[in-house]
Enzyme design. Structure first.
Site, short mmCIF file in Angstrom:
data_model
loop_
_atom_site.label_atom_id
_atom_site.label_comp_id
_atom_site.label_asym_id
_atom_site.label_seq_id
_atom_site.Cartn_x
_atom_site.Cartn_y
_atom_site.Cartn_z
N GLY A 9 44.65 35.18 39.26
CA GLY A 9 45.41 36.32 39.02
C GLY A 9 46.76 36.31 38.24
O GLY A 9 46.76 35.62 37.53
N CYS A 10 47.67 37.31 38.60
CA CYS A 10 48.79 37.18 37.90
C CYS A 10 49.50 35.98 37.87
O CYS A 10 50.02 35.48 39.03
CB CYS A 10 49.86 38.36 38.56
SG CYS A 10 51.45 38.27 37.85
N PHE A 11 49.74 35.31 36.86
CA PHE A 11 50.33 33.74 36.94
C PHE A 11 51.71 33.67 37.36
O PHE A 11 52.18 32.62 37.76
CB PHE A 11 50.14 32.88 35.61
CG PHE A 11 50.57 33.65 34.45
CD1 PHE A 11 51.49 34.65 34.20
CD2 PHE A 11 50.13 33.23 32.88
CE1 PHE A 11 52.17 35.32 33.01
CE2 PHE A 11 50.51 33.66 31.87
CZ PHE A 11 51.43 34.60 31.75
#
Length: 157
Positions: A9-11
């Site tokens: 997901g969102c890094f």
């Protein structure tokens, strides 16, 4: 030092999550698994490049093992959610383990099997296990994002 690369997901959130563990010596966020050479954030976030937002983790294997990192990876996100983590939707937010050699591939496959057999999640793990090709580091503004900008909504625990 050794290296592991995960997409969850969102890094920004994934990077911040992994930085908390002893033995993790460095993290860098970036993109991998796609078809576009030298992608930038504005391209990747559209979902058209095929790349996943990912975190490259350097770690000391005498302190923390690859096996332990995969356990942390599964705890850091929902590996049963295909192409979505929280409000982040699209192939660029997929759950993926990007292995660099046969040993990492074997460990990743065994971990998925183990966690599925234990029914730790209500649904099967859909994490992709793929050989890493090229890891492109994200722009500097995205490195250590939470440290620079504070916490923002991101699909990570």
């Amino acid at each position: 030092m050794a290296t592991a690369i995960f997409g969850a997901g969102c890094f920004w959130g994934v990077e911040a999550f992994f930085e908390r563990f002893e033995g993790v010596t460095q993290t860098r966020v970036g993109y991998t698994g796609g078809k576009v050479k030298d992608p930038v954030y504005e391209q990747v976030k559209t979902g058209d490049t095929g790349h996943a937002e990912a975190v490259k983790i350097e770690y000391d294997p005498s302190v923390i093992t690859y096996n332990e990192l995969i356990n942390i990876f599964f705890e850091a996100h929902d590996p049963t959610s295909k192409n979505q983590q929280g409000g982040d939707v699209g192939h660029q937010y997929r759950s993926a383990i990007f292995y660099s050699d046969a040993s990492q591939k074997f460990i990743a496959e065994e971990k998925v099997k183990e966690w599925n057999e234990k029914s730790i999640f209500k649904r099967p793990i859909v994490t992709e296990i793929v050989k890493v090709d090229t890891f492109y580091e994200a722009e500097e503004d995205h490195q250590k994002y939470f440290q620079k900008h504070g916490s923002v909504a991101c699909g990570i625990s």
